[in-house]
Design an enzyme around this catalytic site. Structure first.
Site, PDB file in Angstrom:
ATOM      1  N   ASP A  34      54.767  19.616  60.984  1.00 15.03           N
ATOM      2  CA  ASP A  34      53.643  20.134  61.767  1.00 15.03           C
ATOM      3  C   ASP A  34      54.098  20.506  63.179  1.00 15.03           C
ATOM      4  OD1 ASP A  34      50.911  20.647  62.439  1.00 15.03           O
ATOM      5  OD2 ASP A  34      50.706  18.617  63.205  1.00 15.03           O
ATOM      6  N   ARG A  80      42.562  35.090  64.062  1.00 20.18           N
ATOM      7  CA  ARG A  80      42.910  33.801  64.690  1.00 20.18           C
ATOM      8  C   ARG A  80      43.780  32.925  63.793  1.00 20.18           C
ATOM      9  NH1 ARG A  80      37.878  30.647  65.449  1.00 20.18           N
ATOM     10  NH2 ARG A  80      39.177  29.246  66.677  1.00 20.18           N
ATOM     11  N   LYS A  81      43.978  33.340  62.547  1.00 18.14           N
ATOM     12  CA  LYS A  81      44.723  32.510  61.598  1.00 18.14           C
ATOM     13  C   LYS A  81      46.220  32.806  61.693  1.00 18.14           C
ATOM     14  CE  LYS A  81      41.600  33.722  58.353  1.00 18.14           C
ATOM     15  NZ  LYS A  81      40.909  33.821  57.047  1.00 18.14           N
TER      16      LYS A  81
HETATM   17  C1  LIG Z   1      49.626  23.779  71.816  1.00 17.46           C
HETATM   18  C2  LIG Z   1      48.851  23.138  70.714  1.00 17.46           C
HETATM   19  C3  LIG Z   1      49.270  21.708  70.375  1.00 17.46           C
HETATM   20  C4  LIG Z   1      49.671  21.642  68.936  1.00 17.46           C
HETATM   21  C5  LIG Z   1      49.815  20.218  68.449  1.00 17.46           C
HETATM   22  C6  LIG Z   1      50.505  20.171  67.091  1.00 17.46           C
HETATM   23  C7  LIG Z   1      49.570  20.730  66.042  1.00 17.46           C
HETATM   24  C8  LIG Z   1      48.530  19.670  65.711  1.00 17.46           C
HETATM   25  O1  LIG Z   1      48.839  18.657  65.133  1.00 17.46           O
HETATM   26  S1  LIG Z   1      46.931  19.938  66.201  1.00 17.46           S
HETATM   27  C9  LIG Z   1      46.106  18.413  65.719  1.00 17.46           C
HETATM   28  C10 LIG Z   1      45.565  18.466  64.319  1.00 17.46           C
HETATM   29  N1  LIG Z   1      44.538  19.470  64.210  1.00 17.46           N
HETATM   30  C11 LIG Z   1      43.285  19.258  64.647  1.00 17.46           C
HETATM   31  O2  LIG Z   1      42.920  18.209  65.155  1.00 17.46           O
HETATM   32  C12 LIG Z   1      42.338  20.428  64.506  1.00 17.46           C
HETATM   33  C13 LIG Z   1      40.914  19.962  64.103  1.00 17.46           C
HETATM   34  N2  LIG Z   1      40.145  21.129  63.709  1.00 17.46           N
HETATM   35  C14 LIG Z   1      39.428  21.829  64.626  1.00 17.46           C
HETATM   36  O3  LIG Z   1      39.283  21.435  65.786  1.00 17.46           O
HETATM   37  C15 LIG Z   1      38.841  23.117  64.160  1.00 17.46           C
HETATM   38  O4  LIG Z   1      38.774  23.129  62.752  1.00 17.46           O
HETATM   39  C16 LIG Z   1      39.685  24.341  64.629  1.00 17.46           C
HETATM   40  C17 LIG Z   1      39.576  24.471  66.168  1.00 17.46           C
HETATM   41  C18 LIG Z   1      41.160  24.223  64.244  1.00 17.46           C
HETATM   42  C19 LIG Z   1      39.134  25.596  63.980  1.00 17.46           C
HETATM   43  O5  LIG Z   1      37.740  25.549  64.114  1.00 17.46           O
HETATM   44  P1  LIG Z   1      36.916  26.913  64.125  1.00 17.46           P
HETATM   45  O6  LIG Z   1      37.248  27.694  65.351  1.00 17.46           O
HETATM   46  O7  LIG Z   1      35.482  26.517  63.930  1.00 17.46           O
HETATM   47  O8  LIG Z   1      37.507  27.709  62.912  1.00 17.46           O
HETATM   48  P2  LIG Z   1      36.984  27.749  61.372  1.00 17.46           P
HETATM   49  O9  LIG Z   1      35.814  28.689  61.341  1.00 17.46           O
HETATM   50  O10 LIG Z   1      36.813  26.389  60.817  1.00 17.46           O
HETATM   51  O11 LIG Z   1      38.236  28.426  60.673  1.00 17.46           O
HETATM   52  C20 LIG Z   1      38.793  29.620  61.182  1.00 17.46           C
HETATM   53  C21 LIG Z   1      39.130  30.502  59.985  1.00 17.46           C
HETATM   54  O12 LIG Z   1      40.066  29.806  59.126  1.00 17.46           O
HETATM   55  C22 LIG Z   1      39.565  29.848  57.771  1.00 17.46           C
HETATM   56  N3  LIG Z   1      40.017  28.648  57.085  1.00 17.46           N
HETATM   57  C23 LIG Z   1      39.704  27.369  57.394  1.00 17.46           C
HETATM   58  N4  LIG Z   1      40.336  26.534  56.539  1.00 17.46           N
HETATM   59  C24 LIG Z   1      41.063  27.313  55.707  1.00 17.46           C
HETATM   60  C25 LIG Z   1      41.948  27.033  54.628  1.00 17.46           C
HETATM   61  N5  LIG Z   1      42.229  25.768  54.258  1.00 17.46           N
HETATM   62  N6  LIG Z   1      42.543  28.088  54.015  1.00 17.46           N
HETATM   63  C26 LIG Z   1      42.285  29.367  54.393  1.00 17.46           C
HETATM   64  N7  LIG Z   1      41.466  29.686  55.414  1.00 17.46           N
HETATM   65  C27 LIG Z   1      40.860  28.670  56.050  1.00 17.46           C
HETATM   66  C28 LIG Z   1      38.061  29.923  57.922  1.00 17.46           C
HETATM   67  O13 LIG Z   1      37.457  30.455  56.762  1.00 17.46           O
HETATM   68  C29 LIG Z   1      37.927  30.873  59.098  1.00 17.46           C
HETATM   69  O14 LIG Z   1      38.156  32.198  58.644  1.00 17.46           O
HETATM   70  P3  LIG Z   1      37.436  33.482  59.328  1.00 17.46           P
HETATM   71  O15 LIG Z   1      37.806  33.437  60.793  1.00 17.46           O
HETATM   72  O16 LIG Z   1      38.015  34.626  58.583  1.00 17.46           O
HETATM   73  O17 LIG Z   1      35.968  33.248  59.106  1.00 17.46           O
END
Ligand SMILES: CCCCCCCC(=O)SCCNC(=O)CCNC(=O)[C@H](O)C(C)(C)COP(=O)(O)OP(=O)(O)OC[C@H]1O[C@@H](n2cnc3c(N)ncnc32)[C@H](O)[C@@H]1OP(=O)(O)O
Length: 143
Positions: free
Chosen positions: A62, A107-108
């Site tokens: 990750d 955004r993906k």
């Molecule tokens: C500099 C950064 C530091 C990086 C640290 C190291 C990386 C990490 O470990 S980060 C920590 C772990 N992750 C987290 O805690 C994140 C928790 N999740 C969140 O906060 C939110 O879900 C977040 C911000 C990521 C996205 O939320 P949100 O903006 O509402 O997006 P969301 O609508 O759920 O999904 C965005 C798109 O992805 C799609 N999507 C979601 N899940 C999937 C999936 N499994 N497969 C395919 N597509 C998916 C959605 O359908 C959506 O598509 P579209 O834009 O076309 O409608």
């Protein structure tokens, strides 16, 4: 290859220099955006006897993938992570973690990563990251 440096001291469990109990990983990036980290995982991250804990393996993948985003100037959080645990990852051996950014769809951001020892792939992963704003990322830092 050049170092992928952090601007400020921070406490990230994966790469934060200020986190004394974390992994404190150092990453390099190539001109093509390939991320590389060579490291030895200390015994305190043990899972099976002599081997790295599976959750830490997921963290290594990750973290490397998040650096692949950074190399593309993308701030993103992990939304979905898949891990293939192919072989156990030994503690205290120099492993190589690599990652690359594959593609973006709005955004993906899609990335992949591997952990290798002597050329053999021990674990691999793929992840979907969602780009977020810096304000979103830092919104809890004042608590
Ligand atoms: C500099 C950064 C530091 C990086 C640290 C190291 C990386 C990490 O470990 S980060 C920590 C772990 N992750 C987290 O805690 C994140 C928790 N999740 C969140 O906060 C939110 O879900 C977040 C911000 C990521 C996205 O939320 P949100 O903006 O509402 O997006 P969301 O609508 O759920 O999904 C965005 C798109 O992805 C799609 N999507 C979601 N899940 C999937 C999936 N499994 N497969 C395919 N597509 C998916 C959605 O359908 C959506 O598509 P579209 O834009 O076309 O409608």
């Amino acid at each position: 290859m050049r170092p992928l440096a952090h601007g400020a001291a921070h406490h990230c469990f994966g790469c934060g220099k200020a986190n004394r109990s974390g992994l404190r990983l150092n990453f390099l990036v190539s001109d093509e955006g390939l991320i590389v980290c060579r490291t030895k995982i200390p015994a305190r991250f043990e899972g099976p006897p002599g081997y790295v804990h599976g959750g830490v393996i997921a963290t290594l993948l990750d973290e490397a993938m998040s650096k692949a985003n950074r190399a593309c100037n993308v701030i993103a959080m992990t939304r979905h992570l898949e891990v293939d645990y192919r072989r156990p990852v030994p503690l205290r051996s120099t492993i190589e973690i690599t990652a690359r950014h594959l593609k973006a769809e709005g955004r993906k951001h899609f990335c992949e990563a591997e952990i290798r020892l002597h050329g053999e792939t021990l674990a691999s992963g793929k992840a979907l990251f969602i780009a977020v704003t810096k304000q979103f990322l830092l919104s809890r830092t004042k608590d």
